[in-house]
Scaffold this active site. Structure first.
Site: not given
Length: 359
Positions: A15, A48, A59, A115, A325, A327
């Protein structure tokens, strides 16, 4: 035993180093086996837990596109008149353009809507179509208007009125740089006899020459995923729909396919109020709501009936704003006591949503 199918294309992403880790792994696969890109993408964020059932993948697309399109990254410039992004001709590193090409290709291949706001001319270039003066309007409307005024001017005093020569002057990190459109162009004035040639060359410089290396890298990345028959069966407008989704929004369709959780159902008073509010919104307000809940203000190919949309009860009646959420296309809706309160809280949440959808 691996959590992922051997047929998957798996990315292990850090990340804190999103672009660098994605680019490093993409380059590794480019060197070894480009066919990996034509497998189902699964994403694992390092450190994670969790199996990617689609939400983590989405995501990843949201985060990496947001970073690549950030003004500080310097890859794209935003025209505020059109709200569209164009390739930055001052960006030197083509690796990131290869990456964004791969990202767009992977999004199509995995059925994820991004988007992103590109002018149609970019999709025309992507599909190998000819571009020219009329396409400048989408990239730089003000420049197009100025060139149009030049084109339509009939006076013999053009050199005095416009004061142009066959040279483009542009900003390069705070300094003025120039590029001659033809040899010795800085010494050749634009007049009635050569103005059409100037407009043609200026348009070509803006849409092609100035961004040639950036676009070539972008196209190369895209073709690693979408190649061959793809360019034969799809039209320009269809490629834009595949990447960005359908702008036609039918919320009656969405209501018919919506799912409910946490104590809500289609007959719940709060849900009835919710849909009354949604159907009363303006088109722009509906777009903002969709953006807030899904990360995109467009529908999937085929319309909102093909969107898996879930409304879940979120706590008790309070002044808390709705959440989402993106995602998983989930709306977290508190059970507001009145329709008026629901409308006020929902509009406040959607008007103040941070970010821009998948970006």
């Amino acid at each position: 035993m691996s959590l992922f199918n051997r047929g998957d294309f798996v990315l292990h992403i850090e990340r804190e180093h999103l672009v660098a880790s994605a680019l490093a792994q993409m380059e590794l696969h480019l060197a070894k086996d480009v066919l990996q890109f034509k497998k189902q993408l699964r994403v694992k964020f390092e450190g994670e837990e969790g199996i990617d059932e689609g939400g983590v993948q989405k995501e990843f697309f949201q985060l990496i596109v947001r970073e690549l399109f950030d003004a500080n990254f310097g890859m794209f410039t935003l025209n505020k008149e059109t709200n569209c992004y164009w390739l930055s001709h001052t960006s030197e590193d083509t690796k990131e353009f290869l990456l964004i090409g791969l990202i767009l290709g992977l999004a199509i291949y995995n059925g994820v809507i991004l988007d992103v706001h590109f002018p149609t001319v970019l999709y025309k270039k992507l599909m190998g179509c000819a571009v020219g003066f009329d396409d400048v309007k989408e990239v730089e409307p003000t420049i197009w208007k100025n060139l149009k005024a030049l084109q339509e001017y009939k006076g013999d005093d053009m050199e005095t009125v416009f004061g142009l020569n066959f040279q483009v002057i542009y900003d390069y990190y705070g300094h003025k740089n120039s590029c001659n459109l033809i040899e010795n162009g800085d010494n050749i004035p634009v007049n009635q006899s050569n103005k059409d040639k100037y407009i043609e060359l200026y348009s070509k410089w803006m849409l092609e020459t100035s961004v040639e290396k950036q676009f070539d890298a972008f196209l190369t990345g895209f073709k690693y995923v979408c190649s061959g028959v793809f360019f034969e069966i799809f039209r320009v407008e269809e490629v834009e729909l595949l990447i960005c989704g359908d702008p036609d929004l039918d919320f009656e369709e969405l209501e018919r396919v919506a799912l409910y959780d946490g104590g809500f159902d289609a007959d719940h008073e709060v849900i009835k109020n919710f849909w009354d509010v949604i159907h009363s919104l303006t088109h722009e307000e509906k777009k903002k709501f969709l953006f807030f809940t899904t990360g995109s203000d467009r529908a999937p190919i085929g319309g909102l009936k093909n969107l898996r949309f879930i409304i879940t009860k979120h706590g008790d009646d309070s002044d808390r704003l709705p959440g989402s959420h993106t995602c998983f296309n989930v709306l977290l809706l508190p059970p507001y006591g009145t329709k008026e309160k629901l409308r006020e809280r929902l509009l406040l949440a959607t008007e103040n949503a941070v970010g821009f959808g998948m970006l």
